[in-house]
Design a protein around this motif. Structure first.
Motif, PDB file in Angstrom:
ATOM      1  N   LEU A   9       0.847  -1.190   0.000  1.00  0.00           N
ATOM      2  CA  LEU A   9       0.000   0.000   0.000  1.00  0.00           C
ATOM      3  C   LEU A   9       0.880   1.237   0.000  1.00  0.00           C
ATOM      4  O   LEU A   9       1.867   1.305   0.745  1.00  0.00           O
ATOM      5  CB  LEU A   9      -0.879   0.036   1.253  1.00  0.00           C
ATOM      6  N   ILE A  10       0.526   2.202  -0.832  1.00  0.00           N
ATOM      7  CA  ILE A  10       1.180   3.511  -0.810  1.00  0.00           C
ATOM      8  C   ILE A  10       0.086   4.533  -0.543  1.00  0.00           C
ATOM      9  O   ILE A  10      -0.822   4.715  -1.358  1.00  0.00           O
ATOM     10  CB  ILE A  10       1.897   3.810  -2.134  1.00  0.00           C
ATOM     11  N   ILE A  11       0.172   5.168   0.613  1.00  0.00           N
ATOM     12  CA  ILE A  11      -0.904   6.051   1.062  1.00  0.00           C
ATOM     13  C   ILE A  11      -0.352   7.452   1.289  1.00  0.00           C
ATOM     14  O   ILE A  11       0.602   7.639   2.056  1.00  0.00           O
ATOM     15  CB  ILE A  11      -1.541   5.522   2.359  1.00  0.00           C
ATOM     16  N   ASP A  12      -0.946   8.452   0.638  1.00  0.00           N
ATOM     17  CA  ASP A  12      -0.637   9.854   0.877  1.00  0.00           C
ATOM     18  C   ASP A  12      -1.712  10.421   1.800  1.00  0.00           C
ATOM     19  O   ASP A  12      -2.916  10.367   1.471  1.00  0.00           O
ATOM     20  CB  ASP A  12      -0.620  10.645  -0.429  1.00  0.00           C
ATOM     21  N   ALA A  13      -1.297  10.939   2.942  1.00  0.00           N
ATOM     22  CA  ALA A  13      -2.262  11.423   3.932  1.00  0.00           C
ATOM     23  C   ALA A  13      -1.716  12.655   4.627  1.00  0.00           C
ATOM     24  O   ALA A  13      -0.500  12.884   4.663  1.00  0.00           O
ATOM     25  CB  ALA A  13      -2.566  10.332   4.958  1.00  0.00           C
ATOM     26  N   ASP A  14      -2.630  13.453   5.189  1.00  0.00           N
ATOM     27  CA  ASP A  14      -2.207  14.599   5.978  1.00  0.00           C
ATOM     28  C   ASP A  14      -1.366  14.131   7.166  1.00  0.00           C
ATOM     29  O   ASP A  14      -1.620  13.073   7.748  1.00  0.00           O
ATOM     30  CB  ASP A  14      -3.425  15.371   6.498  1.00  0.00           C
ATOM     31  N   GLN A  31       3.167  18.649   6.513  1.00  0.00           N
ATOM     32  CA  GLN A  31       2.946  18.469   5.082  1.00  0.00           C
ATOM     33  C   GLN A  31       2.425  17.050   4.841  1.00  0.00           C
ATOM     34  O   GLN A  31       2.345  16.240   5.763  1.00  0.00           O
ATOM     35  CB  GLN A  31       4.234  18.712   4.304  1.00  0.00           C
ATOM     36  N   VAL A  32       2.049  16.776   3.600  1.00  0.00           N
ATOM     37  CA  VAL A  32       1.540  15.450   3.280  1.00  0.00           C
ATOM     38  C   VAL A  32       2.625  14.407   3.535  1.00  0.00           C
ATOM     39  O   VAL A  32       3.779  14.577   3.126  1.00  0.00           O
ATOM     40  CB  VAL A  32       1.062  15.378   1.809  1.00  0.00           C
ATOM     41  N   ALA A  33       2.266  13.335   4.228  1.00  0.00           N
ATOM     42  CA  ALA A  33       3.170  12.224   4.491  1.00  0.00           C
ATOM     43  C   ALA A  33       2.798  11.055   3.588  1.00  0.00           C
ATOM     44  O   ALA A  33       1.634  10.878   3.236  1.00  0.00           O
ATOM     45  CB  ALA A  33       3.091  11.806   5.953  1.00  0.00           C
TER      46      ALA A  33
END
Length: 226
Positions: free
Chosen positions: A153-158, A190-192
């Motif tokens: 899984l590659i997840i971009d989140a706050d 920033q987005v992690a």
């Protein structure tokens, strides 16, 4: 007296030769990269580093990387004619070599991919470790470390408190075990980006739930690559 070899000394990945590092691993790096992109690319800039920069033509790594970008498996006989298949698929590509990148693994490849049909782009750096084993070590400037041999899984989140634990809990409730997790951010608040390897497939319901969280920007799911 020469040492005797056994059948176990010769077992490696099922592949088109001549070398697992220069062909099988290279194919797998490309197949991982197109799954991060989410489609087959229409344009590719391919950079070979260090020993790869000096040997990619003679050892067939150039054909192997193109075959992987077309999603051919490591044992596909079409690897030998990958350039012809790329032409038929309208894949435009360029090669370049950098032979003195001292901070990089000897067998490193950078893939800058674009799909003009969707506007998607990705920048992936991978290493071929031998025996067909790979590591993806950077995606779009975010450091990571995954093999593509497990579901990923590659997840971009706050970058908010509790986000990592919450996502891990969702995965656990779907009866999936986390094998590795790498979290990277470019600055505080920033987005992690989270790179999570899991031992079994995540359900569609869990994936859709993660995608609908208000603080999650993007979820990419990469099934294990054989």
């Amino acid at each position: 007296m020469a040492e005797k070899s056994s059948i176990f000394d010769m077992i490696g990945p099922v592949m088109i030769g001549p070398s697992s590092s220069h062909t099988a691993g290279v194919v797998r790096i490309a197949r991982a990269a197109i799954r991060v992109l989410g489609s087959l690319p229409t344009h590719a800039t391919i950079t070979f580093y260090n020993s790869f920069a000096r040997t990619y033509e003679g050892h067939g790594s150039d054909r192997a990387i193109i075959a992987g970008l077309l999603d051919f498996p490591t044992d596909d006989k079409r690897i030998r004619e990958a350039f012809e298949h790329a032409k038929a698929a309208n894949l435009q590509y360029t090669f370049q070599g950098i032979g003195n990148a001292s901070t990089m693994h000897p067998n490193t490849i950078r893939l800058q991919l674009r799909d003009e049909r969707t506007g998607s782009e990705v920048d992936v750096i991978g290493q071929s470790r031998g025996g067909g084993v790979i590591r993806i070590v950077e995606v779009d400037g975010f450091p990571c470390d995954f093999s593509a041999g497990l579901h990923t899984l590659i997840i971009d989140a706050d970058d908010v408190k509790g986000s990592i634990a919450f996502i891990a809990d969702v995965i656990a409730h779907d009866d999936c075990n986390i094998a590795t997790m790498n979290v990277s951010r470019k600055g505080k608040n920033q987005v992690a980006r989270q790179f999570i390897e899991i031992d079994s497939a995540l359900s569609d319901v869990a994936l859709e739930y993660l995608r609908h969280l208000r603080w999650v920007h993007q979820v990419r799911y990469i099934p294990a690559i054989e």
